[in-house]
Write a protein that holds these residues in place. Structure first.
Motif, short mmCIF file in Angstrom:
data_model
loop_
_atom_site.label_atom_id
_atom_site.label_comp_id
_atom_site.label_asym_id
_atom_site.label_seq_id
_atom_site.Cartn_x
_atom_site.Cartn_y
_atom_site.Cartn_z
N ASN A 4 39.84 38.02 45.25
CA ASN A 4 41.12 37.62 44.64
C ASN A 4 41.88 38.84 44.15
O ASN A 4 43.10 38.93 44.32
CB ASN A 4 40.86 36.70 43.44
N ALA A 7 45.53 40.13 45.29
CA ALA A 7 46.64 40.29 44.37
C ALA A 7 47.27 41.67 44.48
O ALA A 7 48.43 41.84 44.11
CB ALA A 7 46.16 40.05 42.93
N ASP A 53 42.34 44.38 37.89
CA ASP A 53 43.07 44.92 39.04
C ASP A 53 44.45 45.36 38.60
O ASP A 53 44.87 45.13 37.47
CB ASP A 53 43.14 43.89 40.17
N THR A 67 45.93 26.73 44.37
CA THR A 67 46.15 28.04 45.01
C THR A 67 47.63 28.33 45.08
O THR A 67 48.45 27.43 45.11
CB THR A 67 45.54 28.07 46.44
N THR A 68 47.93 29.60 45.06
CA THR A 68 49.33 30.00 45.24
C THR A 68 49.50 30.63 46.62
O THR A 68 50.56 31.12 46.96
CB THR A 68 49.74 31.02 44.16
N LYS A 69 48.39 30.59 47.31
CA LYS A 69 48.42 31.28 48.63
C LYS A 69 48.87 30.34 49.75
O LYS A 69 48.84 29.12 49.58
CB LYS A 69 47.03 31.85 48.95
N GLY A 121 44.05 30.61 51.65
CA GLY A 121 43.13 30.27 50.56
C GLY A 121 43.11 28.76 50.35
O GLY A 121 44.12 28.10 50.53
N MET A 122 41.92 28.25 49.97
CA MET A 122 41.81 26.81 49.77
C MET A 122 41.86 26.44 48.28
O MET A 122 41.81 25.27 47.91
CB MET A 122 40.48 26.31 50.35
N GLY A 123 41.88 27.45 47.44
CA GLY A 123 41.91 27.18 45.99
C GLY A 123 40.57 26.73 45.46
O GLY A 123 40.48 25.98 44.49
N LEU A 182 37.86 30.18 42.48
CA LEU A 182 37.70 30.24 41.02
C LEU A 182 36.98 29.01 40.48
O LEU A 182 36.18 29.12 39.56
CB LEU A 182 39.06 30.39 40.33
P1 ADP Z 1 42.34 31.05 46.52
O1 ADP Z 1 41.97 32.43 46.38
O2 ADP Z 1 41.78 30.38 47.74
O3 ADP Z 1 43.77 30.75 46.31
P2 ADP Z 1 41.03 30.84 44.02
O4 ADP Z 1 40.46 29.65 43.26
O5 ADP Z 1 40.13 31.90 44.24
O6 ADP Z 1 41.60 30.24 45.35
O7 ADP Z 1 42.26 31.38 43.28
C1 ADP Z 1 43.24 30.50 42.80
C2 ADP Z 1 44.51 31.22 42.53
O8 ADP Z 1 44.36 32.09 41.44
C3 ADP Z 1 45.00 32.11 43.58
O9 ADP Z 1 45.73 31.39 44.55
C4 ADP Z 1 45.84 33.10 42.86
O10 ADP Z 1 47.13 32.62 42.73
C5 ADP Z 1 45.20 33.17 41.55
N1 ADP Z 1 44.43 34.40 41.34
C6 ADP Z 1 43.08 34.48 41.39
N2 ADP Z 1 42.69 35.74 41.11
C7 ADP Z 1 43.83 36.47 40.89
C8 ADP Z 1 44.10 37.85 40.58
N3 ADP Z 1 43.11 38.74 40.43
N4 ADP Z 1 45.42 38.24 40.45
C9 ADP Z 1 46.40 37.32 40.59
N5 ADP Z 1 46.22 36.03 40.85
C10 ADP Z 1 44.95 35.60 41.03
#
Ligand code: ADP
Length: 582
Positions: free
Chosen positions: A480, A484, A510, A529-531, A536-538, A541
């Motif tokens: 992640n 970012a 980071d 997810t913001t991706k 990314g599947m969200g 985390l």
């Molecule tokens: P994914 O990576 O598949 O989107 P995650 O659960 O890993 O799913 O992450 C969820 C969201 O959290 C990401 O889409 C992102 O927007 C945000 N995120 C996670 N880690 C970071 C980071 N280190 N910096 C910025 N945004 C982050």
């Protein structure tokens, strides 16, 4: 309160009545005293006006000659007659040494004193013993009461006889009566010989003893008067000479004063009724006033109570209204709440559907690629078999099994949500997990030109858990962070590990784009997810959160001031003494 008011009112009225009565009585006593002074003055004056006459007569030569020789009788009679008329007395007369009247001013009248013997009268005996005499008595001859004053006629200390003047006191008595006053004069025995009240005349203030009666009879002082006791009951004695008496059920104030030079007492008697009436009037007025005030008080109290009850009714009304409003508000709120609940349920439903859609899209995307690759590899494998190129067939099959492994890893991730994790038993060294994670992500570091700073203790830190899952958490966080920083100029990853008490803290910072404020809360929910789809599947985390909490730790995130995000994972440490297991 009411009772107290009544008691106070009664006390006040009673006190006012008493005060009025006492005041009126005082005034009456004062006025009575003044009257007594006046009447004693007039009485004294009436008597003294004639007191000189016996003396003058005793000094008269003709009188003396007459007494010695019985000459001059006619001359003296004329003289006495004219002197009596001139002086205004009742009678003037001359007695010889044994009390026979030789000459008198009334010598020509039918009831003449001439020839009468008055030797028994005390005024004669007084004169005989050489003194002046005075005496009040009812005339023996005329039956008319009068005051007798005598003087001895002496020659060379020899008693020749006595000269006497009789004064009529009835005009004085009539004056008192006409003045409407009750004025009495009593003698030394208490006999009322002068009285403006006829029914009290010749009555006594004290009962007469036999000796007194005998003495009076000897002097024939009051003729045939029975001298009965006047029934005056003394009700109260206020002071010397001041008492309240009752006569025939009527109360009187009786003031008495001794007359100077005489053994007499002058009395002034006034009815007490006016005084009592004044007291009664004040009592009546006081009672009426008290009742009026009481009635006013009651009225005021009733008014106040009415006002209070009206106010209470108003307040009760207001409270009722307020209650109604509250009730309405409650109903309104519960309506709103149920509406909100419905909306929320709808939203949750919509959210679930959206998440499901997102996940489905993600899964489809992730699995589509290997599936189409496998399909291609299967087709080319068939061709290679036809061409008998077994070596290449083997390569193709190896590629197919790689693809399936990739697919299996995707489904393995999803399994985390599908099953409950088994109870943890193993132990792992944190540094090993980190090494594994960095090895897995090493290609990405070089691909995106990311620098790595590490601050890791040399002593192995033992955790309770398994390598695969701890490593997965670290991989997810590192991935992640790299994602970012992709489009940032500065790309630096910092990993710090520190221990505190029985915990280890892993910080991964980071220099990326950081996390939007509104996303903070949802970061750890599955499928957030913001991706872009396919990127990314969200799940990263949310899976990490699940693993960390399963291991008894915590995970949190914060934006760094310099930019970028920092994830902090805390996990419990196993006691060093227990030794580390790989
Ligand atoms: P994914 O990576 O598949 O989107 P995650 O659960 O890993 O799913 O992450 C969820 C969201 O959290 C990401 O889409 C992102 O927007 C945000 N995120 C996670 N880690 C970071 C980071 N280190 N910096 C910025 N945004 C982050």
């Amino acid at each position: 309160m009411l009772l107290l008011g009544i008691v106070v009112a009664i006390c006040l009225v009673w006190q006012a009545t008493r005060w009025t009565y006492a005041d009126a009585l005082d005034k009456l006593i004062k006025v009575g005293g003044e009257r007594l002074t006046l009447y004693s003055g007039t009485l004294h004056e009436s008597l003294s006006r004639y007191a000189y006459l016996p003396y003058v007569l005793s000094q008269n030569i003709d009188v003396q000659i007459m007494l010695k020789s019985s000459f001059n009788l006619e001359l003296v009679n004329h003289y006495l007659q004219s002197l009596n008329t001139e002086a205004g007395s009742e009678a003037l007369y001359v007695m010889n040494s044994i009390g026979d009247t030789l000459a008198a001013s009334n010598w020509q009248e039918p009831l003449s004193f001439v020839g009468q013997n008055y030797g028994f009268r005390p005024y004669f005996t007084d004169a005989k013993s050489g003194h002046k005499g005075h005496f009040f008595a009812i005339g023996v001859t005329t039956g008319q009461p009068g005051y007798f004053m005598s003087h001895p006629v002496l020659q060379d200390e020899r008693f020749l006889g006595a000269t006497v003047v009789k004064v009529d006191l009835t005009p004085l008595q009539d004056d008192w009566r006409e003045g409407g006053e009750t004025v009495l004069v009593s003698d030394a025995n208490g006999v009322l010989f002068l009285s403006s009240r006829n029914d009290w005349k010749y009555r006594t203030l004290t009962a007469l003893s036999e000796a007194q009666r005998t003495l009076m009879l000897a002097g024939r002082q009051y003729g045939h008067q029975s001298l009965d006791l006047l029934p005056l009951d003394t009700v109260a004695t206020l002071a010397a000479g001041q008492r309240i008496v009752r006569f025939e059920n009527t109360l009187y104030l009786m003031l008495s004063r001794p007359l100077p030079d005489l053994d007499w007492q002058l009395h002034h008697v006034v009815p007490l009724a006016p005084v009592r009436e004044q007291g009664q009037v004040v009592a009546a007025i006081g009672t009426v006033l008290a009742l009026l005030i009481l009635a006013l008080g009651l009225y005021a109290r009733e008014r106040r109570q009415k006002q209070i009850s009206r106010r209470k009714a108003r307040e009760a009304g207001a409270i009722q209204e307020m209650n109604l409003r509250l009730q309405e508000e409650i109903t309104e709120r519960s309506r709103t709440e149920s509406a909100l609940r419905e909306t929320q349920a709808e939203l949750v439903q919509a959210g679930k559907l959206a998440a499901l859609g997102h996940m489905a899209a993600g899964i489809v995307h992730e699995l589509n690629q290997p599936i189409s690759a496998i399909r291609t590899h299967a087709a080319s494998g068939r061709l290679l078999l036809d061409r008998q190129e077994t070596g290449k067939v083997r390569e193709t099959l190896a590629a197919v099994s790689r693809m399936t492994e990739h697919m299996a890893s995707i489904t393995a991730q999803l399994k985390t949500f599908a099953h409950k994790t088994p109870k943890l038993k193993g132990r792992v060294v944190l540094q090993d997990c980190l090494d594994g994670a960095l090895a897995m992500t090493a290609p990405l570091f070089s691909e995106f030109g990311i620098s790595l700073d590490q601050e890791i203790p040399a002593t192995p830190l033992v955790l309770e858990g398994d390598l695969a899952r701890v490593k997965q958490v670290l991989v997810n966080l590192i991935r992640n962070a790299i994602d970012a920083m992709r489009d940032c100029e500065q790309r630096n990853l910092q990993i710090e590990i520190s221990t505190q008490d029985q915990e280890v803290e892993i910080s991964i910072s980071d220099s990326g784009i950081g996390i939007a404020e509104q996303d903070m809360e949802e970061l750890f929910t599955p499928f957030f997810t913001t991706k872009e789809v396919g990127e990314g599947m969200g799940l990263g985390l949310s899976i990490s959160y699940r693993i960390v909490t399963d291991l008894g730790g915590t995970i949190r995130v914060q934006n760094l001031l310099a930019g970028g995000a920092q994830f902090i994972v805390r996990l419990p440490l196993v006691n060093q003494g227990n030794g580390a297991m790989k």
